[in-house]
Design a protein around this motif. Structure first.
Motif, PDB file in Angstrom:
ATOM      1  N   GLN A  98     -32.809 -27.771 -25.806  1.00 27.36           N
ATOM      2  CA  GLN A  98     -32.806 -28.978 -26.644  1.00 27.36           C
ATOM      3  C   GLN A  98     -31.599 -28.980 -27.581  1.00 27.36           C
ATOM      4  O   GLN A  98     -30.939 -30.016 -27.767  1.00 27.36           O
ATOM      5  CB  GLN A  98     -34.104 -29.081 -27.454  1.00 27.36           C
ATOM      6  CG  GLN A  98     -35.316 -29.398 -26.624  1.00 27.36           C
ATOM      7  CD  GLN A  98     -36.610 -29.299 -27.424  1.00 27.36           C
ATOM      8  OE1 GLN A  98     -36.598 -28.966 -28.613  1.00 27.36           O
ATOM      9  NE2 GLN A  98     -37.725 -29.587 -26.765  1.00 27.36           N
ATOM     10  N   GLN A  99     -31.294 -27.825 -28.165  1.00 27.30           N
ATOM     11  CA  GLN A  99     -30.130 -27.735 -29.055  1.00 27.30           C
ATOM     12  C   GLN A  99     -28.832 -27.974 -28.289  1.00 27.30           C
ATOM     13  O   GLN A  99     -27.917 -28.654 -28.776  1.00 27.30           O
ATOM     14  CB  GLN A  99     -30.088 -26.383 -29.762  1.00 27.30           C
ATOM     15  CG  GLN A  99     -31.139 -26.214 -30.828  1.00 27.30           C
ATOM     16  CD  GLN A  99     -31.112 -24.825 -31.474  1.00 27.30           C
ATOM     17  OE1 GLN A  99     -30.339 -23.964 -31.071  1.00 27.30           O
ATOM     18  NE2 GLN A  99     -31.973 -24.627 -32.461  1.00 27.30           N
ATOM     19  N   LYS A 102     -28.490 -31.679 -27.643  1.00 22.56           N
ATOM     20  CA  LYS A 102     -28.063 -32.371 -28.871  1.00 22.56           C
ATOM     21  C   LYS A 102     -26.567 -32.151 -29.120  1.00 22.56           C
ATOM     22  O   LYS A 102     -25.849 -33.101 -29.476  1.00 22.56           O
ATOM     23  CB  LYS A 102     -28.855 -31.882 -30.089  1.00 22.56           C
ATOM     24  CG  LYS A 102     -30.263 -32.394 -30.157  1.00 22.56           C
ATOM     25  CD  LYS A 102     -30.947 -31.867 -31.428  1.00 22.56           C
ATOM     26  CE  LYS A 102     -32.424 -32.232 -31.433  1.00 22.56           C
ATOM     27  NZ  LYS A 102     -33.096 -31.682 -32.616  1.00 22.56           N
ATOM     28  N   ASP A 105     -24.553 -34.187 -26.704  1.00 24.84           N
ATOM     29  CA  ASP A 105     -24.594 -35.595 -27.080  1.00 24.84           C
ATOM     30  C   ASP A 105     -23.642 -35.857 -28.241  1.00 24.84           C
ATOM     31  O   ASP A 105     -22.971 -36.894 -28.294  1.00 24.84           O
ATOM     32  CB  ASP A 105     -26.010 -36.037 -27.463  1.00 24.84           C
ATOM     33  CG  ASP A 105     -26.930 -36.184 -26.264  1.00 24.84           C
ATOM     34  OD1 ASP A 105     -26.416 -36.260 -25.131  1.00 24.84           O
ATOM     35  OD2 ASP A 105     -28.166 -36.200 -26.460  1.00 24.84           O
ATOM     36  N   GLN A 106     -23.570 -34.952 -29.194  1.00 29.18           N
ATOM     37  CA  GLN A 106     -22.698 -35.117 -30.369  1.00 29.18           C
ATOM     38  C   GLN A 106     -21.227 -35.032 -29.951  1.00 29.18           C
ATOM     39  O   GLN A 106     -20.367 -35.716 -30.498  1.00 29.18           O
ATOM     40  CB  GLN A 106     -23.004 -34.076 -31.432  1.00 29.18           C
ATOM     41  CG  GLN A 106     -24.295 -34.290 -32.157  1.00 29.18           C
ATOM     42  CD  GLN A 106     -24.593 -33.181 -33.157  1.00 29.18           C
ATOM     43  OE1 GLN A 106     -23.860 -32.208 -33.238  1.00 29.18           O
ATOM     44  NE2 GLN A 106     -25.689 -33.342 -33.891  1.00 29.18           N
TER      45      GLN A 106
END
Length: 109
Positions: A98-99, A102, A105-106
């Motif tokens: 999940q990290q 993220k 995505d960033q």
């Protein structure tokens, strides 16, 4: 201690009365009903030893069963600890994924 000997223990003599004056007092070795052969005595001793051996074998089997039960509990506890660690590792891997998602995505923005 002079008493009558039952006919089943005597030497098939029909006169099992107390000794009279012409007989010797006390039992003779041939009239002693408790005089048994050495082979019978050895058989008794062997039976006693066998019984003791059987008791030891039963006790040994009981100890083996107790050890097996204890081992099974230890294995079960170890398996549960491994399952807990595996579940914890899975959870940590999901959090890392999940990290990473993220972070990717960033970076795209």
């Amino acid at each position: 201690m002079n008493r009558q000997i039952p006919a089943t223990f005597a030497n098939n003599d029909s006169d099992n009365s107390l000794p009279t004056n012409n007989q010797q007092p006390g039992p003779s070795p041939q009239d002693n009903p408790y005089n048994v052969s050495l082979s019978l005595r050895l058989g008794l001793i062997a039976g006693i030893i066998t019984t003791i051996g059987d008791a030891l074998a039963a006790y040994s089997a009981r100890l083996a069963i107790d050890e097996e039960i204890s081992s099974n509990f230890d294995n079960l506890k170890s398996q549960q600890e491994q399952d807990e660690r595996f579940a914890k590792l899975e959870s940590q891997m999901e959090q890392l994924q999940q990290q990473l998602a993220k972070m990717s995505d960033q970076n795209k923005k």
